[in-house]
Design a protein around this motif. Sequence first.
Motif, short mmCIF file in Angstrom:
data_model
loop_
_atom_site.label_atom_id
_atom_site.label_comp_id
_atom_site.label_asym_id
_atom_site.label_seq_id
_atom_site.Cartn_x
_atom_site.Cartn_y
_atom_site.Cartn_z
N MET A 1 -18.60 17.75 32.09
CA MET A 1 -18.07 18.57 31.00
C MET A 1 -18.09 20.06 31.35
SD MET A 1 -19.89 16.61 27.85
CE MET A 1 -19.12 17.53 26.54
N ALA A 2 -18.80 20.42 32.40
CA ALA A 2 -18.97 21.84 32.78
C ALA A 2 -17.86 22.28 33.72
CB ALA A 2 -20.34 22.02 33.42
N ALA A 3 -16.63 22.17 33.25
CA ALA A 3 -15.47 22.45 34.10
C ALA A 3 -15.20 23.93 34.30
CB ALA A 3 -14.24 21.77 33.51
N SER A 4 -15.50 24.73 33.29
CA SER A 4 -15.19 26.16 33.38
C SER A 4 -16.47 26.98 33.33
CB SER A 4 -14.28 26.58 32.23
OG SER A 4 -14.99 26.51 31.00
N VAL A 5 -16.36 28.24 33.66
CA VAL A 5 -17.50 29.16 33.56
C VAL A 5 -18.00 29.20 32.13
CG1 VAL A 5 -18.17 31.60 33.70
CG2 VAL A 5 -16.84 30.57 35.54
N GLU A 6 -17.08 29.23 31.17
CA GLU A 6 -17.46 29.27 29.76
C GLU A 6 -18.24 28.01 29.37
OE1 GLU A 6 -14.29 29.88 30.81
OE2 GLU A 6 -14.31 32.05 30.54
N ASP A 7 -17.80 26.86 29.86
CA ASP A 7 -18.51 25.60 29.58
C ASP A 7 -19.91 25.63 30.17
OD1 ASP A 7 -16.34 24.49 28.24
OD2 ASP A 7 -15.55 23.52 30.04
N ARG A 8 -20.04 26.10 31.42
CA ARG A 8 -21.35 26.16 32.06
C ARG A 8 -22.28 27.13 31.32
NH1 ARG A 8 -17.88 25.48 36.34
NH2 ARG A 8 -17.82 27.67 36.95
N ARG A 9 -21.73 28.26 30.90
CA ARG A 9 -22.55 29.21 30.12
C ARG A 9 -22.97 28.61 28.79
NH1 ARG A 9 -19.28 34.91 31.08
NH2 ARG A 9 -20.00 35.22 33.22
N ALA A 10 -22.07 27.89 28.14
CA ALA A 10 -22.40 27.27 26.86
C ALA A 10 -23.50 26.22 27.03
CB ALA A 10 -21.16 26.64 26.23
N ILE A 11 -23.37 25.38 28.06
CA ILE A 11 -24.39 24.36 28.32
C ILE A 11 -25.72 25.02 28.63
CG2 ILE A 11 -25.10 22.54 29.93
CD1 ILE A 11 -22.07 21.81 30.11
N CYS A 12 -25.70 26.05 29.44
CA CYS A 12 -26.92 26.79 29.80
C CYS A 12 -27.59 27.36 28.55
CB CYS A 12 -26.56 27.90 30.78
SG CYS A 12 -27.94 28.95 31.25
N SER A 13 -26.80 27.99 27.68
CA SER A 13 -27.35 28.57 26.45
C SER A 13 -27.97 27.49 25.56
CB SER A 13 -26.27 29.32 25.67
OG SER A 13 -25.84 30.43 26.41
N CYS A 14 -27.32 26.35 25.50
CA CYS A 14 -27.86 25.24 24.71
C CYS A 14 -29.17 24.72 25.30
CB CYS A 14 -26.85 24.11 24.61
SG CYS A 14 -25.37 24.56 23.67
N LEU A 15 -29.24 24.67 26.63
CA LEU A 15 -30.49 24.27 27.28
C LEU A 15 -31.61 25.23 26.92
CD1 LEU A 15 -29.25 23.29 30.85
CD2 LEU A 15 -30.25 21.77 29.15
N GLN A 16 -31.28 26.52 26.86
CA GLN A 16 -32.29 27.53 26.51
C GLN A 16 -32.87 27.25 25.12
OE1 GLN A 16 -33.47 29.75 28.60
NE2 GLN A 16 -32.01 29.41 30.21
N THR A 17 -32.03 26.79 24.19
CA THR A 17 -32.53 26.51 22.84
C THR A 17 -33.47 25.31 22.83
OG1 THR A 17 -30.69 25.07 22.15
CG2 THR A 17 -30.43 27.46 21.79
N LEU A 18 -33.30 24.43 23.80
CA LEU A 18 -34.20 23.28 23.91
C LEU A 18 -35.54 23.65 24.55
CD1 LEU A 18 -31.76 20.49 25.11
CD2 LEU A 18 -32.85 20.66 22.88
N LEU A 19 -35.55 24.75 25.28
CA LEU A 19 -36.74 25.15 26.03
C LEU A 19 -37.43 26.34 25.37
CD1 LEU A 19 -35.17 24.98 29.61
CD2 LEU A 19 -36.56 23.25 28.46
N THR A 20 -37.72 26.20 24.11
CA THR A 20 -38.35 27.30 23.38
C THR A 20 -39.81 27.45 23.79
OG1 THR A 20 -38.85 25.82 21.55
CG2 THR A 20 -36.82 27.10 21.39
N PRO A 21 -40.31 28.69 23.81
CA PRO A 21 -41.72 28.92 24.17
C PRO A 21 -42.66 28.20 23.19
CG PRO A 21 -40.50 30.99 24.15
CD PRO A 21 -39.59 29.93 23.57
N GLY A 22 -43.74 27.70 23.73
CA GLY A 22 -44.75 27.05 22.91
C GLY A 22 -44.54 25.57 22.70
N ASP A 23 -43.44 25.03 23.20
CA ASP A 23 -43.24 23.59 23.05
C ASP A 23 -44.02 22.84 24.13
OD1 ASP A 23 -41.70 23.98 25.28
OD2 ASP A 23 -39.79 23.68 24.28
N GLU A 24 -43.97 21.54 24.08
CA GLU A 24 -44.74 20.70 25.00
C GLU A 24 -44.02 20.41 26.31
OE1 GLU A 24 -45.50 17.09 22.91
OE2 GLU A 24 -46.41 18.09 21.20
N VAL A 25 -42.96 21.09 26.58
CA VAL A 25 -42.13 20.81 27.75
C VAL A 25 -42.82 21.29 29.03
CG1 VAL A 25 -39.94 21.34 28.86
CG2 VAL A 25 -40.00 20.87 26.42
N ASP A 26 -42.82 20.42 30.03
CA ASP A 26 -43.34 20.76 31.34
C ASP A 26 -42.22 21.45 32.12
OD1 ASP A 26 -43.86 20.59 34.15
OD2 ASP A 26 -45.24 18.93 33.81
#
Length: 121
Positions: free
Chosen positions: A65-90
């Motif tokens: 789905m990451a065909a364009s620069v805009e798509d890759r940036r959008a996916i990246c930004s969404c990943l950042q929301t999943l990786l919030t500080p203080g969560d249990e993620v390694d």
Amino acid sequence: MGSKHFQDFVAALLFCLLLAARCTYAEVSCSVVHAKLASCKGYVTAKDDTPPTGCCHGLNTLKSMAASVEDRRAICSCLQTLLTPGDEVDDQRVADLPVTCGVTFAISFNRSFDCNSIGTK
């Protein structure tokens, strides 16, 4: 007169096709990114030893789905929301997820990665 109507029709058709093509390049939504990676939670929180098949499949789908620069940036930004500080993620498991799944991905899985830098190099 019939020729004029045909030309107007063709012009209108081309206009509609151009609009439709533009609409197909919409950015990937966070709800889609979150849904595709939902099965990865057990692995990135160190509850599972390996990522489940669905996790790697979701990652592979996101890659396609990451065909364009805009798509890759959008996916990246969404990943950042999943990786919030203080969560249990390694963080190391998150960073290694593409390699662990065997997916070459042009997005860094890192909390501090600047998503706006994608496509600027």
